[in-house]
Design a protein around this motif. Structure first.
Motif, PDB file in Angstrom:
ATOM      1  N   UNK A  51       0.107  -0.874  -0.175  1.00 29.62           N
ATOM      2  CA  UNK A  51       0.088   0.622   0.340  1.00 29.62           C
ATOM      3  C   UNK A  51       1.145   1.370   0.600  1.00 29.62           C
ATOM      4  N   UNK A  52       2.175   1.500  -0.470  1.00 32.01           N
ATOM      5  CA  UNK A  52       3.086   2.125  -0.657  1.00 32.01           C
ATOM      6  C   UNK A  52       3.338   2.733   0.644  1.00 32.01           C
ATOM      7  N   UNK A  53       3.608   2.471   1.509  1.00 30.55           N
ATOM      8  CA  UNK A  53       4.014   2.797   2.805  1.00 30.55           C
ATOM      9  C   UNK A  53       5.856   3.310   2.792  1.00 30.55           C
ATOM     10  N   UNK A  54       5.990   4.241   3.941  1.00 24.63           N
ATOM     11  CA  UNK A  54       7.224   4.189   3.512  1.00 24.63           C
ATOM     12  C   UNK A  54       8.084   3.041   4.235  1.00 24.63           C
ATOM     13  N   UNK A  55       9.832   2.925   3.563  1.00 26.06           N
ATOM     14  CA  UNK A  55      10.423   1.772   3.878  1.00 26.06           C
ATOM     15  C   UNK A  55      10.914   1.687   5.217  1.00 26.06           C
ATOM     16  N   UNK A  56      11.122   0.953   5.590  1.00 30.25           N
ATOM     17  CA  UNK A  56      12.228   0.731   6.828  1.00 30.25           C
ATOM     18  C   UNK A  56      13.375   0.522   6.550  1.00 30.25           C
ATOM     19  N   UNK A  57      14.309   1.129   7.505  1.00 20.74           N
ATOM     20  CA  UNK A  57      15.791   0.662   7.201  1.00 20.74           C
ATOM     21  C   UNK A  57      16.531  -0.014   6.749  1.00 20.74           C
ATOM     22  N   UNK A  58      15.656  -0.819   7.124  1.00 20.46           N
ATOM     23  CA  UNK A  58      16.432  -2.685   7.042  1.00 20.46           C
ATOM     24  C   UNK A  58      16.031  -2.657   5.641  1.00 20.46           C
ATOM     25  N   UNK A  59      14.707  -2.078   5.529  1.00 25.51           N
ATOM     26  CA  UNK A  59      14.197  -2.132   3.912  1.00 25.51           C
ATOM     27  C   UNK A  59      14.780  -1.966   2.989  1.00 25.51           C
ATOM     28  N   UNK A  60      15.237  -0.345   2.849  1.00 27.03           N
ATOM     29  CA  UNK A  60      16.429   0.078   2.258  1.00 27.03           C
ATOM     30  C   UNK A  60      17.466  -0.469   2.008  1.00 27.03           C
ATOM     31  N   UNK A  61      18.108  -1.684   3.357  1.00 24.93           N
ATOM     32  CA  UNK A  61      19.922  -2.261   3.381  1.00 24.93           C
ATOM     33  C   UNK A  61      19.543  -3.253   2.544  1.00 24.93           C
ATOM     34  N   UNK A  62      18.449  -3.728   2.357  1.00 25.07           N
ATOM     35  CA  UNK A  62      18.395  -4.662   1.688  1.00 25.07           C
ATOM     36  C   UNK A  62      18.309  -5.121   0.620  1.00 25.07           C
ATOM     37  N   UNK A  63      17.105  -3.884  -0.198  1.00 28.50           N
ATOM     38  CA  UNK A  63      17.256  -3.164  -1.691  1.00 28.50           C
ATOM     39  C   UNK A  63      18.805  -2.999  -2.126  1.00 28.50           C
ATOM     40  N   UNK A  76      25.334 -15.723   9.875  1.00 26.19           N
ATOM     41  CA  UNK A  76      26.772 -15.496   9.807  1.00 26.19           C
ATOM     42  C   UNK A  76      26.826 -14.195  10.875  1.00 26.19           C
ATOM     43  N   UNK A  77      27.653 -13.732  11.058  1.00 28.24           N
ATOM     44  CA  UNK A  77      27.792 -12.897  12.620  1.00 28.24           C
ATOM     45  C   UNK A  77      28.453 -11.143  11.718  1.00 28.24           C
ATOM     46  N   UNK A  78      29.028 -11.595  10.329  1.00 30.98           N
ATOM     47  CA  UNK A  78      29.466 -10.792   9.402  1.00 30.98           C
ATOM     48  C   UNK A  78      28.274 -10.227   8.642  1.00 30.98           C
ATOM     49  N   UNK A  79      27.649 -11.001   8.058  1.00 37.86           N
ATOM     50  CA  UNK A  79      26.161 -10.588   7.717  1.00 37.86           C
ATOM     51  C   UNK A  79      25.465  -9.903   8.316  1.00 37.86           C
ATOM     52  N   UNK A  80      25.701 -10.192   8.905  1.00 33.68           N
ATOM     53  CA  UNK A  80      24.493  -9.542  10.566  1.00 33.68           C
ATOM     54  C   UNK A  80      24.766  -8.101  10.300  1.00 33.68           C
ATOM     55  N   UNK A  81      26.422  -8.145  11.181  1.00 36.96           N
ATOM     56  CA  UNK A  81      27.336  -7.200  11.559  1.00 36.96           C
ATOM     57  C   UNK A  81      26.912  -5.893  10.545  1.00 36.96           C
ATOM     58  N   UNK A  82      27.073  -6.248   8.783  1.00 38.56           N
ATOM     59  CA  UNK A  82      27.070  -5.757   7.818  1.00 38.56           C
ATOM     60  C   UNK A  82      25.829  -4.709   7.702  1.00 38.56           C
ATOM     61  N   UNK A  83      25.018  -5.700   7.970  1.00 37.11           N
ATOM     62  CA  UNK A  83      23.164  -5.605   7.876  1.00 37.11           C
ATOM     63  C   UNK A  83      23.009  -4.154   8.772  1.00 37.11           C
ATOM     64  N   UNK A  84      23.356  -4.445  10.067  1.00 36.24           N
ATOM     65  CA  UNK A  84      23.538  -3.350  11.069  1.00 36.24           C
ATOM     66  C   UNK A  84      24.009  -2.071  10.370  1.00 36.24           C
ATOM     67  N   UNK A  85      25.104  -2.320  10.101  1.00 35.71           N
ATOM     68  CA  UNK A  85      26.319  -1.471   9.038  1.00 35.71           C
ATOM     69  C   UNK A  85      25.426  -0.446   8.322  1.00 35.71           C
ATOM     70  N   UNK A  86      25.033  -0.932   7.062  1.00 33.06           N
ATOM     71  CA  UNK A  86      23.711  -0.469   6.571  1.00 33.06           C
ATOM     72  C   UNK A  86      22.341   0.648   6.680  1.00 33.06           C
ATOM     73  N   UNK A  87      22.377  -0.086   7.984  1.00 31.40           N
ATOM     74  CA  UNK A  87      20.968   0.069   8.437  1.00 31.40           C
ATOM     75  C   UNK A  87      21.766   1.272   9.747  1.00 31.40           C
ATOM     76  N   UNK A  88      22.954   1.039  10.106  1.00 31.69           N
ATOM     77  CA  UNK A  88      23.284   2.526  10.547  1.00 31.69           C
ATOM     78  C   UNK A  88      23.944   3.478  10.118  1.00 31.69           C
TER      79      UNK A  88
END
Length: 145
Positions: A51-63, A76-88
């Motif tokens: 329905x066109x809502x605003x994307x969450x930071x996590x969704x933006x990182x995933x894209x 994997x820890x490295x994957x999780x921290x990279x994802x967190x880094x993107x969110x940060x």
């Protein structure tokens, strides 16, 4: 989430994009909203995407995620921290839990102190290696500082 009835929404109202956006404005995250309405976090995400809502930071990182990953990589820890880094990088840390920020800062410190980079190889999940050229032709490296 602690039980706080003053923050609890009227659950007789159907879960809609407007309801989700209102709850997010009050400080709820998608997992908390899902719990309140007894649906999955993915269902909340679906409402927002459909329905066109605003994307969450996590969704933006995933894209923007530069690698094709499969089930198992996300453990994997490295994957999780990279994802967190993107969110940060997307939020400056706003909306991230203190625990997540603490783990991320410790990880950055480890990368700097030990001169490490993350190497992504599609077969084994990401791993930390000394800085230098990629170890395989399929690998990609990422510096996070």
């Amino acid at each position: 989430m602690e039980e706080n009835t003053s923050r609890k929404p009227d659950q007789s109202v159907d879960l809609t994009k407007a309801v989700i956006e209102s709850l997010k404005a009050q400080g709820f995250n998608q997992s908390e909203i899902a719990e309140l309405y007894n649906v999955s976090r993915q269902a909340v995400s679906w409402h927002m995407r459909t329905y066109g809502g605003e994307k969450s930071p996590r969704q933006i990182v995933n894209e923007a995620w530069p690698w094709k990953t499969v089930a198992g990589h996300d453990k994997a820890t490295a994957y999780r921290r990279l994802r967190d880094h993107g969110e940060f990088m997307q939020t400056g840390g706003g909306g991230m839990s203190e625990d997540k920020l603490d783990r991320l800062k410790k990880w950055w410190k480890k990368l700097r102190k030990e001169n490490l980079v993350v190497e992504f190889d599609p077969s084994p999940p990401g791993r930390l290696l000394p800085a230098g050229p990629p170890r395989s032709t399929n690998a990609a490296t990422a510096r996070c500082y």
